[in-house]
Scaffold this motif. Structure first.
Motif, PDB file in Angstrom:
ATOM      1  N   ALA A 354     -17.888  -5.248  -1.416  1.00 21.11           N
ATOM      2  CA  ALA A 354     -16.717  -5.806  -2.099  1.00 21.11           C
ATOM      3  C   ALA A 354     -17.054  -7.256  -2.386  1.00 21.11           C
ATOM      4  N   PRO A 355     -17.793  -7.468  -3.431  1.00 24.26           N
ATOM      5  CA  PRO A 355     -18.425  -8.788  -3.614  1.00 24.26           C
ATOM      6  C   PRO A 355     -17.565  -9.824  -4.318  1.00 24.26           C
ATOM      7  N   VAL A 356     -16.324  -9.499  -4.604  1.00 29.39           N
ATOM      8  CA  VAL A 356     -15.511 -10.423  -5.392  1.00 29.39           C
ATOM      9  C   VAL A 356     -14.483 -11.120  -4.496  1.00 29.39           C
ATOM     10  N   SER A 357     -14.424 -12.419  -4.586  1.00 27.52           N
ATOM     11  CA  SER A 357     -13.458 -13.166  -3.775  1.00 27.52           C
ATOM     12  C   SER A 357     -12.052 -12.990  -4.309  1.00 27.52           C
ATOM     13  N   SER A 358     -11.117 -12.925  -3.390  1.00 27.45           N
ATOM     14  CA  SER A 358      -9.719 -12.844  -3.808  1.00 27.45           C
ATOM     15  C   SER A 358      -9.280 -14.201  -4.326  1.00 27.45           C
ATOM     16  N   ARG A 359      -8.304 -14.154  -5.226  1.00 27.22           N
ATOM     17  CA  ARG A 359      -7.821 -15.413  -5.787  1.00 27.22           C
ATOM     18  C   ARG A 359      -6.575 -15.861  -5.043  1.00 27.22           C
ATOM     19  N   LEU A 360      -6.437 -17.201  -4.963  1.00 29.72           N
ATOM     20  CA  LEU A 360      -5.319 -17.776  -4.230  1.00 29.72           C
ATOM     21  C   LEU A 360      -4.022 -17.684  -5.045  1.00 29.72           C
ATOM     22  N   LYS A 361      -4.206 -17.674  -6.355  1.00 28.21           N
ATOM     23  CA  LYS A 361      -3.081 -17.586  -7.287  1.00 28.21           C
ATOM     24  C   LYS A 361      -2.129 -18.778  -7.163  1.00 28.21           C
ATOM     25  N   VAL A 362      -2.720 -19.985  -7.225  1.00 28.68           N
ATOM     26  CA  VAL A 362      -1.894 -21.194  -7.308  1.00 28.68           C
ATOM     27  C   VAL A 362      -2.372 -21.999  -8.503  1.00 28.68           C
ATOM     28  N   LYS A 514     -12.021   8.900  -7.506  1.00 28.38           N
ATOM     29  CA  LYS A 514     -10.608   8.656  -7.276  1.00 28.38           C
ATOM     30  C   LYS A 514     -10.488   7.416  -6.395  1.00 28.38           C
ATOM     31  N   THR A 515      -9.634   6.483  -6.769  1.00 25.27           N
ATOM     32  CA  THR A 515      -9.557   5.240  -6.000  1.00 25.27           C
ATOM     33  C   THR A 515      -8.145   4.981  -5.503  1.00 25.27           C
ATOM     34  N   THR A 516      -8.056   4.051  -4.561  1.00 21.88           N
ATOM     35  CA  THR A 516      -6.762   3.648  -4.037  1.00 21.88           C
ATOM     36  C   THR A 516      -6.197   2.552  -4.926  1.00 21.88           C
ATOM     37  N   SER A 517      -5.001   2.074  -4.587  1.00 15.59           N
ATOM     38  CA  SER A 517      -4.400   1.002  -5.378  1.00 15.59           C
ATOM     39  C   SER A 517      -5.213  -0.281  -5.259  1.00 15.59           C
ATOM     40  N   TRP A 518      -6.044  -0.385  -4.229  1.00 12.62           N
ATOM     41  CA  TRP A 518      -6.899  -1.560  -4.071  1.00 12.62           C
ATOM     42  C   TRP A 518      -8.182  -1.432  -4.906  1.00 12.62           C
ATOM     43  N   GLY A 519      -8.341  -0.268  -5.520  1.00 13.80           N
ATOM     44  CA  GLY A 519      -9.552  -0.073  -6.301  1.00 13.80           C
ATOM     45  C   GLY A 519     -10.694   0.494  -5.497  1.00 13.80           C
ATOM     46  N   THR A 520     -10.475   0.707  -4.226  1.00  6.55           N
ATOM     47  CA  THR A 520     -11.548   1.253  -3.384  1.00  6.55           C
ATOM     48  C   THR A 520     -11.539   2.772  -3.510  1.00  6.55           C
ATOM     49  N   GLN A 529     -16.572  11.331   2.756  1.00  9.13           N
ATOM     50  CA  GLN A 529     -16.798  12.031   1.504  1.00  9.13           C
ATOM     51  C   GLN A 529     -15.753  11.545   0.495  1.00  9.13           C
ATOM     52  N   THR A 530     -16.169  11.359  -0.750  1.00  8.61           N
ATOM     53  CA  THR A 530     -15.241  10.873  -1.775  1.00  8.61           C
ATOM     54  C   THR A 530     -14.690  12.066  -2.544  1.00  8.61           C
ATOM     55  N   SER A 531     -14.003  11.767  -3.635  1.00 10.79           N
ATOM     56  CA  SER A 531     -13.431  12.839  -4.447  1.00 10.79           C
ATOM     57  C   SER A 531     -14.530  13.678  -5.097  1.00 10.79           C
ATOM     58  N   ASN A 532     -15.719  13.102  -5.214  1.00 10.03           N
ATOM     59  CA  ASN A 532     -16.862  13.901  -5.660  1.00 10.03           C
ATOM     60  C   ASN A 532     -17.593  14.374  -4.415  1.00 10.03           C
ATOM     61  N   PRO A 533     -17.619  15.667  -4.157  1.00 15.64           N
ATOM     62  CA  PRO A 533     -18.166  16.143  -2.883  1.00 15.64           C
ATOM     63  C   PRO A 533     -19.599  15.708  -2.628  1.00 15.64           C
ATOM     64  N   CYS A 534     -20.352  15.408  -3.653  1.00 14.30           N
ATOM     65  CA  CYS A 534     -21.740  14.989  -3.458  1.00 14.30           C
ATOM     66  C   CYS A 534     -21.816  13.503  -3.148  1.00 14.30           C
ATOM     67  N   VAL A 535     -20.704  12.825  -3.249  1.00 14.59           N
ATOM     68  CA  VAL A 535     -20.746  11.370  -3.127  1.00 14.59           C
ATOM     69  C   VAL A 535     -19.979  10.924  -1.880  1.00 14.59           C
ATOM     70  N   PHE A 536     -20.624  10.049  -1.145  1.00 18.75           N
ATOM     71  CA  PHE A 536     -20.050   9.509   0.089  1.00 18.75           C
ATOM     72  C   PHE A 536     -20.034   7.998  -0.038  1.00 18.75           C
ATOM     73  N   ALA A 537     -19.090   7.372   0.606  1.00 17.56           N
ATOM     74  CA  ALA A 537     -19.016   5.918   0.472  1.00 17.56           C
ATOM     75  C   ALA A 537     -18.630   5.284   1.796  1.00 17.56           C
ATOM     76  N   GLY A 538     -19.103   4.069   2.019  1.00 20.78           N
ATOM     77  CA  GLY A 538     -18.767   3.378   3.265  1.00 20.78           C
ATOM     78  C   GLY A 538     -19.046   1.897   3.157  1.00 20.78           C
ATOM     79  N   GLY A 539     -18.625   1.175   4.157  1.00 20.74           N
ATOM     80  CA  GLY A 539     -18.800  -0.271   4.171  1.00 20.74           C
ATOM     81  C   GLY A 539     -17.673  -0.951   3.425  1.00 20.74           C
ATOM     82  N   ASP A 540     -17.943  -2.166   2.932  1.00 27.94           N
ATOM     83  CA  ASP A 540     -16.896  -2.973   2.315  1.00 27.94           C
ATOM     84  C   ASP A 540     -16.271  -2.313   1.090  1.00 27.94           C
ATOM     85  N   VAL A 541     -17.058  -1.470   0.385  1.00 25.76           N
ATOM     86  CA  VAL A 541     -16.481  -0.859  -0.814  1.00 25.76           C
ATOM     87  C   VAL A 541     -15.288   0.020  -0.430  1.00 25.76           C
TER      88      VAL A 541
END
Lengths: 914, 583
Positions: A354-362, A514-520, A529-541
């Motif tokens: 998850a390489p993108v910094s969140s913005r402070l929004k000020v 398929k992603t969550t509202s956070w985009g993950t 296992q992700t929505s694609n059975p051949c695909v697995f994901a882990g870590g910050d993503v």
């Protein structure tokens, strides 16, 4: 590998027995006798014993009164007879858990605890014992010596099989996301088995050196040692192992030749991806890691500053994964998972972070001089020259904030602030990092929240913050910060670095899923296992920003899933691995004295702020040994598996599970025996306070040739032969206030016997017995008492002992007593005092009370039907009692009762047979 | 040993933990033993009796094809059976096993001379090896067991045993010389700790026994003749009055002949005043509201008890033991009587209320103000009759004062002693007696109800002084032993018996007189008749072999040849050059 592949604790059950068979509960001398007498009539007997060997208390005794026979010597033929009897089935290390039914048809559930050693295979050779690193007080020797976690209680133990004592899994291991076996590797450090220790760490994490530097060590948060003084420094201990290997140059690559056909692709060479690749390679898969950047490591390389993690450490540890045979492709940005699958990869692991910094929004966030932490650190870590002004503020309280602040300081900032909206206690950063930052002159501005970045000509000029206070806890459990109206203040600044979190990128291969509202990507929490059975994901993503060790754990779990997926196996069976938590109160902490934690050396703040040199210097060998020595070994067995290596008969199996045996029997004999009264309850007698006050069972072990001193009668304080010893009677007997109104029946005789034995060991020794009444009533007992008095010159003083004090210089004991025959108060000095504990009923009768309504007397012993007519019949038809389960008894009385109970049980059984 | 079979001996030296190895250099003994003739394997081990040690023997027998095993460890008394079983499991005849005693005979008695002890150990092992080389396999024999148990004595123990055995499905012959069932308990008005009377406890048992189809009751009868061996006894039982005799085939025997309450003539004025009675006599007084003085049948208001009368008398044969039941019985009687009397006094040496519920009685008595007064062991109370009044004078230990009490009744809690005819019973059943006069169990700790005579059990107060509840437990325990024999139906007997070489027998009958077990008779089928040993009755004591003037009797397993070989091995150890030890 026992961590992941271990199947869940599904307790298997076996059915045995029929109404013509009997159950004997308790394998002491009474139970053994009952079992033999039933078996000798041709009935099948199940003998259930809760410890690992039959023999009971009698096996602990040195000699027996009144003949001074060696207890073990006269007992062993019985042990052997029971063990070899064709009609007796031994269930040792087992407990009755549930029972119902009636005479002629009882249904009993027996829990057969895993002993982790195969009864059939173990020959009792003991090769496993010297290699076991864990020592615990030897309960068979009454805590006078130590035994290993793998042990036989005594040489003649029956069955002659070792047992591994596992209390459960230590909190450190459970709390570590990757379940690093802390107790295990610390134990091996103590044994100087550094290679094996490192191997244990590497079973769970591929980067012991890297994580040994950057991990916030969740293991240490739950460390039980922390309840004594400070948690063990587990992290720096495994760092030392990695550093030591490096220093010694003992690392040798061990490439794994892939034996599987299906190829796996890993996207992202961060900690999750590398961990996944490592495990898959070890499982025999050809793995290729695709990395968008020019070098591997992900945030470890581009996020963490060098003063925390020297790059050569990271490089070498990643190259070790490469050595396994994992292929790395750099500068290869994968945009689509589908394309990889099309290229012939059978499964894909997504570890793109998850390489993108969140913005402070000020307001002012886009002004010149404002950085976002990840980009800031990335630029610095990539070698780019980044300039900062004199006054810098970092917004946020996590590790990235601290890192950014300290980097800013090293880049030449004069004053660096860290602005955080909660208090210090809530800061998620590693605590030592926070104080290190403060040591470097960084100022914390707590309970403050930016409301606006002040700019001048689109350049940062300062920051406007508002004071906060803490309200009720939010979902994260931390107290919610609430702005205090009209409390705004400003700080003049040149730069602002925003470090308030990170998120996943907006494009990339995860967007195909398929992603969550956070985009993950949505993943299964167990298999990844992700929505694609051949695909697995882990870590910050997946987490949107977590710990390195979380990412490693995800990578390993996903690798396991990919393996199962590709082999067509059940994805969920036995997952997640269940750990057995150890209740903190079960861990005896009192025996560990306070011992300060060893802190690794650090560069001085004044020196370190000028460079990116590594600050923490790590342990020396001496220091790590000291720190490892602080471990209190919560689990007892640490699963280091040294025993597995030592056993030539492959008898040890750490994955063994408890088993339930369902018995059907016609009659039951209860021979659960007794417990010693806890003599420390008489504080005035000094047990557990004065070294040289011991209890009689300890004395038995002390004078026993197979005991902790090989039978040498010595004082515990200085190992000297005592010149004067005393026995104190009725400690926990005939005392209404202590709840033991009855006479324990055996103490007079065992004390006299022990007095005589002391004289036999050292004829010059002066022996006194302080007694209430001498109750030498059995066959040959009175004669023995007279012999002790007349031939051996044992002194008998009638009167209870009031108080035992210790001479602080000599550790001699001063016994205050009342001699009621001569009507005087006396004080006597003795080198050693032996308290004669009374006996109390053993535990474990609840299943009988619950399931059969077995009745007990008020004092906890089992009620018999009629003392004269049916003295071995309990209140339940078909259930008989013997030994000390219905009242205190000596050995001959227990044995006779065993035979009598057997007699009555067989009457029931013979009816069943007819 | 067949001539073709060369002895292949394995020697196993036991450390016995620190017991032997602490004194004897066991490694050296094992090393030296390896050089003895016929020894093909020799080693030392921590505990030979442990499973690992037993397994070691089995493994080595197989590996080295051993045909003889020597274990040098402790006294064979305990572990010879263990190791015989081991060699048997290893496929050898159990009599091809030999044991040297390095513990009781060496390490324990020569603790301070380790060098000499090691030498002695080597000598003993050399002797054992020499004997082992000459050991011969002996056949294993079994005899059948008659499914009937004889119980001698129908007190509470005898009744319990009879009921247990009969309920278990076996025949019982229950004999008592008394004309009634129930023994002493029948007379007792107050049992402890329960408040039942003897008949209340006994009557249901007696009724069940009388009705039981498997129990043959012979009251007023005595066992006149008893013969045979385990599983196959013959008992002749005679009705004392009529002289009628009945014969029974018996598989097992339980002796429950009980005790007799000591009549304390010469103690505390017993016999000099009608109101001085024993505890047993007090128990027999008819239960009624008030206790009446035996002398004038008036109500007694003051009573005193003296404990340990005829018990715990150091140096007095047959009276050294504690009688076990009396303290609690006295406390119980005193506590009960206190309700009806003005004063109750107990004079004692110590209070031994050890059993289940006994302390409660003791406490109850004290709470009722029963006076407990301890007299010094060396200075017993004196009892005089002054003006017709019982006058006790004694020194109270705690008050340190001379006291006087004049009770209406004085009760002497007298010892339990063996019945007068115990020696007769002992002879009849080949039982031995211990110092207390009661029968000796096989092992005082672990075999309290079996005896050295196979097939004969003891229970209750035949074994030692004890209370009724304990006797009943004994009885069931002894019943279990009898039933085990009968249930199996057959039993193994020892082969280490004497054997008559009929060619050498001169028919002199010397052996028949010498045999203490009546195991030898004349075989009339021979001409001339020669001595014949009934093996099941022979104990292997060797008396006959020693007595035989014609050297016609061989002791199996202890042949002259075997014994001489040991003596030779001791007297002329082989030199090193001959393959002997390195001394």
């Amino acid at each position: 590998m026992l961590t992941v592949e271990k199947s869940a604790q599904k307790i298997s059950s076996v059915k045995m027995g029929d109404p013509g068979s009997a159950l004997v509960v308790g394998g002491g001398v009474a139970g053994m006798q009952a079992a033999l007498d039933i078996a000798n009539q041709g009935f099948k007997v199940f003998l259930v014993e809760k410890t690992s060997s039959i023999g009971g208390k009698m096996a602990m005794l040195d000699k027996t009164f009144p003949t001074l026979d060696c207890s073990a010597c006269i007992l062993t033929p019985k042990l052997s007879e029971v063990a070899h009897h064709p009609n007796i089935e031994l269930l040792t290390y087992s407990e009755v858990k549930d029972i119902k039914g009636k005479a002629g048809d009882f249904k009993v559930k027996v829990l057969k605890k895993a002993r982790y050693v195969d009864l059939e295979k173990c020959s009792g050779c003991g090769d496993c014992v010297p290699v076991c690193p864990t020592e615990v007080p030897n309960e068979f020797d009454q805590g006078l010596g130590f035994r290993k976690a793998i042990y036989v209680p005594f040489p003649q133990a029956t069955p002659n099989t070792h047992t591994i004592d596992k209390r459960g899994h230590p909190a450190c291991r459970i709390n570590c996301p990757a379940h690093v076996n802390g107790q295990g590797f610390l134990a091996l450090i103590r044994e100087h088995k550094y290679d094996d220790a490192l191997e244990i760490v590497r079973r769970s994490i591929p980067f012991p050196g890297t994580l040994g530097r950057v991990c916030p060590a969740p293991c240490e948060e739950k460390c039980e040692r922390g309840l004594i003084d400070n948690p063990i420094n587990i992290r720096d201990s495994h760092r030392w192992l990695a550093d030591y290997e490096r220093e010694q140059g003992t690392y040798t690559p061990t490439p794994v030749k892939p034996d599987k056909k299906k190829k796996v692709a890993v996207i992202g060479a961060g900690p999750a991806g590398i961990a996944c690749a490592e495990k898959l390679a070890k499982l025999g898969y050809p793995v290729t890691v695709f990395e968008a950047r020019e070098k591997p490591g992900g945030l470890l390389r581009y996020g963490i500053p060098e003063y925390r993690l020297p790059r050569e450490i990271l490089d070498e540890e990643i190259s070790m994964v490469e050595d396994l045979g994992v292929k790395f492709k750099f500068n290869k940005k994968i945009r689509s998972v589908e394309s990889l699958l099309e290229k012939g990869f059978s499964a894909v692991f997504l570890g793109i972070g998850a390489p993108v910094s969140s913005r402070l929004k000020v307001d002012g966030e886009d002004a010149e001089g404002v950085f976002h932490a990840l980009e800031f650190l990335d630029r610095v870590n990539s070698g780019e020259k980044v300039e900062v002004g004199n006054y810098v503020a970092v917004i946020g309280g996590g590790n990235a904030a601290i890192d950014a602040a300290r980097v800013a300081k090293r880049l030449g900032a004069y004053k660096v602030f860290i602005i955080y909206r909660r208090s210090r206690a809530e800061m998620p950063a590693i605590k030592s990092e926070i104080s290190d930052a403060e040591d470097e002159g960084i100022e914390l501005v707590l309970l403050a929240n930016p409301v606006e970045i002040l700019t001048m000509k689109n350049k940062v000029a300062g920051i406007k913050c508002i004071r906060m206070r803490l309200g009720e806890p939010d979902e994260s459990g931390r107290r919610r910060p609430i702005p205090i109206p009209d409390s705004e203040f400003t700080i003049q600044l040149d730069n602002v670095i925003i470090a308030i979190g990170q998120r996943v990128g907006e494009d990339g291969p995860h967007t195909e899923l398929k992603t969550t509202s956070w985009g993950t990507p949505v993943v299964d929490p167990i298999t990844y296992q992700t929505s694609n059975p051949c695909v697995f994901a882990g870590g910050d993503v997946v987490t949107g920003g977590g710990l390195v060790v979380d990412a490693v754990a995800h990578g390993h779990e996903a690798a396991e899933s990919i393996h199962r997926f590709l082999q067509g196996q059940d994805m969920f069976e036995g997952r997640p691995v269940e750990f057995k938590e150890i209740p903190s109160e079960d861990i005896p902490k009192a025996r560990f004295p306070k011992q300060e934690k060893v802190h690794p050396k650090k560069l001085k703040p004044t020196i370190r702020v000028d460079s990116f040199k590594e600050i923490e210097q790590g342990y020396s060998e001496e220091e790590v040994l000291e720190e490892a020595g602080r471990c209190i070994e919560c689990g007892i067995c640490c699963e280091c598996e040294q025993c597995v290596k030592a056993c030539t008969r492959e008898a040890i199996d750490h994955s063994m599970n408890d088993e339930v045996v369902e018995l059907n029997v016609g009659a039951i004999v209860i021979a659960t025996g007794y417990k010693l009264f806890d003599v420390s309850r008489y504080e005035r007698l000094g047990f557990g306070i004065h070294y040289n006050v011991i209890h009689a069972m300890q004395f038995e072990r002390l004078i026993n040739a197979a005991g902790p001193t090989h039978g040498h009668l010595v004082r515990l304080s200085d190992g000297k032969v005592p010149k004067s010893i005393a026995f104190v009677q009725c400690v926990g007997s005939r005392d209404v206030k202590m709840g033991v109104p009855y006479c324990s029946r055996i103490c007079c005789m065992y004390a006299i016997k022990n007095a005589v034995m002391a004289k036999e060991h050292h004829p010059d020794i002066d022996v006194t017995i302080y007694y209430t009444d001498v109750r030498s009533f059995g066959k040959g007992f009175e004669e023995f008492y007279q012999m002790a008095k007349r031939r051996f010159g044992v002194h008998f003083i009638r009167g209870r002992v009031g108080q035992i004090d210790e001479d602080p210089h000599t550790q001699d004991l001063i016994v205050s007593y009342e001699d009621i025959v001569n009507d005087r108060l006396g004080e006597a000095r003795h080198d050693m005092v032996i308290l004669s504990p009374g006996i109390i009923p053993a535990e474990g009768l609840e299943p009988f009370m619950k399931g059969l309504n077995l009745r007990l007397y008020e004092d906890g012993y089992i009620q018999v039907l009629d003392q004269f007519v049916d003295p071995v019949d309990s209140s339940v038809k078909g259930v008989y009692v013997c030994g000390c389960s219905d009242s205190p008894k000596d050995i001959p009385d227990s044995v006779t009762a065993g035979s009598a109970a057997a007699m009555h049980a067989t009457i029931v059984l013979s009816k069943e047979r007819e | 040993m067949s001539d073709a079979e060369e002895p292949r001996i394995g020697v196993f030296i036991c450390h016995c933990g620190h017991n032997i190895a602490g004194t004897v250099d066991v490694k050296k003994v094992a090393k030296v033993a390896a050089e003895f003739p016929h020894v093909v394997f020799s080693t030392d081990e921590m505990f030979m009796c442990a499973d690992s040690g037993q397994q070691l023997i089995k493994d080595k027998v197989k590996e080295y094809n051993l045909n003889r095993v020597v274990v040098a460890s402790c006294s064979p008394r305990m572990h010879e059976p263990t190791f015989r079983k081991v060699v048997e499991e290893a496929g050898l005849n159990r009599y091809l096993y030999e044991q040297a005693n390095l513990r009781e005979h060496v390490s324990w008695c020569h603790m301070r001379e380790p060098g000499a002890a090691t030498e002695k150990a080597i000598d003993l092992v050399r002797m054992s090896v020499a004997r082992a080389a000459r050991l011969e396999a002996l056949p294993l024999k079994t005899v059948k067991v008659e499914p009937r148990t004889l119980i001698v004595g129908a007190g509470i123990a005898g009744l319990r045993a009879a009921l247990d055995i009969a309920n278990r499905g076996f025949e019982v012959v229950l004999v008592d010389k008394d004309s009634e069932l129930g023994g002493h308990v029948r007379h007792w008005t107050h049992m402890f700790p329960d408040d039942k009377s003897g008949p209340e406890v006994l009557n249901p048992m007696i009724e069940k026994a009388r009705k039981h189809k498997r129990i043959t009751i012979l009251t007023g009868s005595k066992v006149r003749e008893f013969d045979g061996y385990i599983g196959n006894f013959k008992a002749t039982i005679e009705n004392i009055k009529t002289g009628d005799q009945k014969e029974f085939d018996i598989g097992a025997v339980i002796v429950t002949t009980g005790f007799t309450p000591f009549k304390p003539y010469g103690y505390f004025g017993y016999g000099e005043h009608p109101d001085i009675v024993t505890l047993a006599e007090l128990q027999m007084m008819p239960p009624r509201k008030d206790l009446l003085k035996p002398s004038d049948k008036t109500k007694a208001k003051k009573i005193a008890f003296i404990g340990c009368v005829g018990s715990r008398e150091y140096g007095k044969k047959g009276h050294e033991h504690c009688s076990r039941y009396c303290c609690s019985a006295v406390a119980k009687a005193a506590s009960d009587l206190r309700d009806k009397m003005d004063e109750v006094l107990i004079l004692y040496k110590s209070i031994r209320t050890y059993g289940k519920g006994h302390e409660d009685i003791h406490r109850l008595a004290r709470s009722k103000f029963v006076i407990f007064s301890r007299y010094p062991i060396e200075k017993e109370p004196t009892v005089e009759i002054i003006d017709g009044k019982i006058t006790i004078k004694w020194e109270d230990v705690f008050a340190d004062e001379e006291l006087i009490f004049q009770p209406d009744i004085l009760v002497l809690a007298t010892a339990m002693i063996p019945p007068e005819d115990i020696e007769e019973t002992a002879k009849l059943f080949s039982l031995t007696r211990s110092a207390d006069g009661f029968f000796n169990p096989e092992h005082i700790k672990l075999a309290p109800v079996t005896t050295h005579t196979a097939g004969i059990m003891i229970a209750g107060t035949a074994q030692a002084a004890k209370n009724a509840s304990e006797s009943v437990i004994d009885a069931s325990g002894a019943a279990a032993k009898a039933v085990a024999l009968m249930a199996r139906g057959e039993v193994e007997i020892e082969s280490t018996v004497s054997h008559v070489l009929s060619d050498l027998c001169s028919s002199c009958h010397t052996c028949i007189t010498a045999c203490p077990y009546g195991a030898i008779s004349m075989d009339e089928s021979h001409d001339p008749p020669v001595a014949l040993v009934t093996e099941a009755k022979c104990h292997g004591c060797g008396t006959c072999a020693a007595a035989c003037p014609s050297n016609a009797i061989v002791m199996m397993h202890s042949t002259d040849d075997q014994i001489i070989s040991m003596i030779q091995a001791y007297l002329s150890p082989m030199t090193e050059s001959e393959g002997g030890s390195v001394q």
